[in-house]
Design a protein around this motif. Structure first.
Motif, short mmCIF file in Angstrom:
data_model
loop_
_atom_site.label_atom_id
_atom_site.label_comp_id
_atom_site.label_asym_id
_atom_site.label_seq_id
_atom_site.Cartn_x
_atom_site.Cartn_y
_atom_site.Cartn_z
N PHE A 266 0.84 -1.19 0.00
CA PHE A 266 0.00 0.00 0.00
C PHE A 266 0.88 1.25 0.00
O PHE A 266 0.66 2.18 -0.78
N ILE A 267 1.87 1.27 0.88
CA ILE A 267 2.77 2.42 0.94
C ILE A 267 3.49 2.60 -0.40
O ILE A 267 3.64 3.71 -0.89
N ALA A 268 3.91 1.49 -1.00
CA ALA A 268 4.59 1.55 -2.29
C ALA A 268 3.72 2.18 -3.37
O ALA A 268 4.22 2.83 -4.29
N SER A 269 2.42 2.02 -3.25
CA SER A 269 1.50 2.58 -4.25
C SER A 269 1.04 4.00 -3.90
O SER A 269 0.30 4.61 -4.67
N MET A 270 1.48 4.51 -2.76
CA MET A 270 1.04 5.82 -2.28
C MET A 270 1.40 6.95 -3.24
O MET A 270 0.65 7.90 -3.42
N SER A 271 2.55 6.85 -3.88
CA SER A 271 2.98 7.87 -4.85
C SER A 271 4.00 7.24 -5.79
O SER A 271 4.50 6.14 -5.53
N GLU B 12 -0.77 16.65 0.93
CA GLU B 12 -2.07 16.31 1.53
C GLU B 12 -2.58 14.94 1.08
O GLU B 12 -3.19 14.22 1.86
N ASP B 13 -2.33 14.58 -0.17
CA ASP B 13 -2.79 13.29 -0.67
C ASP B 13 -2.08 12.14 0.04
O ASP B 13 -2.72 11.17 0.47
N GLU C 10 -5.80 7.26 6.45
CA GLU C 10 -6.93 6.34 6.26
C GLU C 10 -6.50 4.89 6.42
O GLU C 10 -7.13 4.12 7.13
N PHE C 11 -5.41 4.49 5.78
CA PHE C 11 -5.00 3.08 5.80
C PHE C 11 -4.58 2.63 7.19
O PHE C 11 -4.90 1.51 7.61
N PRO D 131 -5.21 9.12 13.89
CA PRO D 131 -6.15 10.18 14.29
C PRO D 131 -5.81 11.54 13.67
O PRO D 131 -4.67 11.78 13.27
N GLU D 132 -6.77 12.43 13.64
CA GLU D 132 -6.61 13.75 13.02
C GLU D 132 -5.55 14.61 13.71
O GLU D 132 -4.94 15.45 13.06
N ASP D 133 -5.35 14.42 14.99
CA ASP D 133 -4.37 15.24 15.70
C ASP D 133 -2.97 14.62 15.70
O ASP D 133 -2.08 15.05 16.43
N VAL D 134 -2.77 13.62 14.86
CA VAL D 134 -1.46 12.99 14.65
C VAL D 134 -1.15 13.08 13.15
O VAL D 134 -1.95 12.65 12.33
N VAL D 135 0.00 13.66 12.82
CA VAL D 135 0.34 13.92 11.43
C VAL D 135 1.42 12.95 10.94
O VAL D 135 2.51 12.90 11.52
N PRO D 136 1.14 12.18 9.88
CA PRO D 136 2.20 11.38 9.26
C PRO D 136 3.19 12.33 8.59
O PRO D 136 2.82 13.09 7.70
N PHE D 137 4.42 12.34 9.06
CA PHE D 137 5.42 13.29 8.58
C PHE D 137 6.31 12.72 7.48
O PHE D 137 6.49 13.30 6.43
#
Length: 168
Positions: free
Chosen positions: A56-61, A121-122, A129-130, A134-140
């Protein structure tokens, strides 16, 4: 120059060997030794070894395909509830933690590559989602990690033209 700094390169090809949890824990310990604004240590991490999740991560971009071949992937996260005010100091905190991950990978005989995530953002949305973030935790950032499937020689990047003494 410290050997791990000198030898660290972005590794995008991995040998198909698993990495043991002891090495992964060592890498995470190094990440958590990074400096942080006000010593907030707002970082959290998701370690991904599951093949479906790595695909899934590999297909992210178009820039993340190597994650599918990695032994494991580390997603760095900023818990905004643990940051200083509403400032963006967490970006520096997570950048330092990500660099420590890359340096410790080298120390462990592994390699890795930093896959940019925030502020796209994408990519942030897809990871959120995957992985049920939570909304207050940001994947950096995402770091694909494993045993090196390629060797890259040292390249001296020092450029005297980029150094300004006392004033610009």
């Amino acid at each position: 120059m410290v050997t791990s700094i000198r030898n660290r390169r972005s590794i995008r090809k991995f040998r198909q060997l698993p990495a043991d949890n002891e090495k992964i824990t060592s890498v995470l310990r190094a990440a958590m030794q990074a400096p942080s604004a006000g010593n907030t240590q707002c970082w959290e991490f998701i370690v991904v070894k599951d093949e479906e999740a790595k695909k899934f991560i590999a297909s992210m971009s178009r820039y993340s395909s190597m994650a599918g071949e990695a032994a494991f992937v580390i997603i760095t996260l900023a818990n905004l509830k643990k940051t200083m005010n509403d400032m963006l100091w967490w970006v520096e905190d997570l950048s330092a933690a990500t660099e420590n991950i890359l340096l410790q990978l080298e120390e462990e005989g592994l390699g890795g590559v930093w896959i940019g995530t925030w502020p796209d953002e994408d990519r942030v949305r897809k990871l959120r989602e995957f992985f049920s973030i939570p909304e207050d935790v940001v994947p950096f950032s995402v770091v694909a990690c494993g045993y090196k499937g390629e060797e890259k020689p040292f390249e001296d990047r020092y450029d005297e033209n980029k150094v300004h003494w006392e004033r610009y």
